[in-house]
Design an enzyme around this catalytic site. Structure first.
Site, mmCIF file in Angstrom:
data_model
loop_
_atom_site.group_PDB
_atom_site.id
_atom_site.type_symbol
_atom_site.label_atom_id
_atom_site.label_comp_id
_atom_site.label_asym_id
_atom_site.label_seq_id
_atom_site.Cartn_x
_atom_site.Cartn_y
_atom_site.Cartn_z
ATOM 1 N N GLU A 103 0.823 -1.212 0.000
ATOM 2 C CA GLU A 103 0.000 0.000 0.000
ATOM 3 C C GLU A 103 0.856 1.261 0.000
ATOM 4 O O GLU A 103 2.056 1.213 0.243
ATOM 5 C CB GLU A 103 -0.936 0.017 1.212
ATOM 6 N N GLY A 149 6.619 0.412 3.674
ATOM 7 C CA GLY A 149 5.389 0.114 2.948
ATOM 8 C C GLY A 149 5.706 -0.206 1.503
ATOM 9 O O GLY A 149 6.751 -0.774 1.195
ATOM 10 N N GLU A 150 4.766 0.135 0.603
ATOM 11 C CA GLU A 150 4.937 -0.090 -0.842
ATOM 12 C C GLU A 150 4.977 -1.568 -1.215
ATOM 13 O O GLU A 150 5.295 -1.909 -2.351
ATOM 14 C CB GLU A 150 6.225 0.562 -1.379
ATOM 15 N N GLY A 151 4.732 -2.475 -0.271
ATOM 16 C CA GLY A 151 4.869 -3.891 -0.566
ATOM 17 C C GLY A 151 6.298 -4.386 -0.557
ATOM 18 O O GLY A 151 6.574 -5.519 -0.966
ATOM 19 N N THR A 152 7.234 -3.552 -0.072
ATOM 20 C CA THR A 152 8.657 -3.898 -0.180
ATOM 21 C C THR A 152 9.023 -5.147 0.612
ATOM 22 O O THR A 152 9.798 -5.984 0.128
ATOM 23 C CB THR A 152 9.535 -2.723 0.276
#
Length: 338
Positions: free
Chosen positions: A162, A304-307
């Site tokens: 996200e 975040g960012e799906g990392t």
């Protein structure tokens, strides 16, 4: 559409009747593992990951079309002064993803992962949860349905992530509503809140949960009142993956909050999911423990960012490769134990 016509009814029906794993595929994977050129259990969690892949995909473990799905949303609660960054950063980061300039882009290149980014009405922030519900039931259900489209292009491993300024406040409110304790237990710095700003963040979570307190016995109501569009979309994506028996890797604190909604609605709802990593956000480990999960990685990340999920996808790919590519004792001419 459901008979009653209430927006959440179709999702309640899906959550009551979730498909389970493939027992035959699991047995076959365990039998093959016992013949591979290694002592039993020598690959540790890699073996369990391979079994998990087999059970949910119904075939020999393989990851051929991994996908990272990032859902971006904006939040009305940011007007309470709970984050050092303005909501415009969400749109700017979506543009950065599109240009290939974010951390997640580099990880996707390194691990050969697909990437989709879903812009969830960024010009229309959700309601300020300290004053009103984040979303109407209709809007929340529509966003869940939109999130379900994440798997439409096909994938055999879905990584959920996200982007949204203010969404660690949202995640903290959801966890506080689901699990209790104190707001301070669940609120962390997010993108850098500290001092008076952190205290405002804690106060916002306390006020929001108190405001909606009479409606928090229903997980879907928690999601629509305290959540956000990316929360609803991630929940929809996780649910859609379950209906198609697609394994899922969940990213950080915010993605875990979305998953927690489904777990609260059906205790088996996350059986097809693993937690990619435990983040540096203070409440994340406790949230993972409440789900009965163990994260694959602990790197102190909180981007975040799906990392974190994307990095964990590399481990899942390796687990599948070991299981499928290693020789058996018979093939290699290696003596097995007596």
């Amino acid at each position: 559409m459901s008979v009653s016509g209430l927006p959440f009814d179709d999702f309640r029906t899906l959550l009551r009747d979730l498909p389970g794993p493939d027992a035959r595929a699991l047995v076959a994977a365990r039998e093959r593992d016992a013949q591979l050129t290694k002592p039993p259990g020598a690959l540790g969690r890699l073996e369990e990951i391979a079994f998990w892949l087999a059970a949910w995909t119904g075939r020999t473990p393989a990851v051929n079309r991994p996908l990272v799905a990032i859902f971006a949303g904006n939040h009305g609660v940011t007007k309470q002064g709970i984050t050092p960054f303005p909501p415009t950063v969400t749109q700017q980061m979506v543009e950065n993803f599109a240009a290939g300039g974010a951390a997640i882009n580099q990880i996707c290149v390194a691990y050969d992962l697909g990437l989709k980014v879903f812009d969830l009405a960024l010009d229309y922030p959700t309601g300020d949860i300290t004053e009103e519900a984040a979303l109407s039931e209709r809007d929340c259900a529509a966003t869940m349905a939109f999130g379900m489209e994440a798997i439409a292009g096909g994938t055999d491993l879905l990584c959920i992530g996200e982007m949204g300024i203010g969404n660690t406040t949202i995640a903290a409110a959801i966890n506080y509503a689901l699990y209790g304790g104190s707001a301070r237990d669940w609120v962390g710095p997010g993108t850098g809140s500290e001092g008076e700003m952190l205290e405002r963040k804690i106060a916002a979570v306390e006020k929001a949960v108190a405001l909606h307190g009479d409606h928090l016995d229903d997980p879907l109501e928690i999601m629509r009142r305290l959540g956000g569009r990316e929360i609803a979309a991630m929940a929809g994506a996780i649910l859609a993956a379950r209906m198609e028996r697609i394994p899922v890797l969940i990213d950080g604190y915010v993605a875990t909050a979305a998953a927690a909604i489904l777990k609260a609605a059906n205790p088996s709802a996350l059986d097809h999911c693993l937690i990619g990593h435990v983040s540096g956000e203070p409440g994340h480990l406790r949230a993972i423990e409440m789900l009965g999960k163990t994260p694959l990685l602990a790197l102190g990340m909180r981007l975040g960012e799906g990392t974190g999920a994307a990095l964990a996808a590399g481990i899942v790919k390796a687990a599948a490769a070991c299981h499928s590519g290693m020789a058996t004792f018979a093939q290699a001419g290696v003596s097995n134990k007596h």
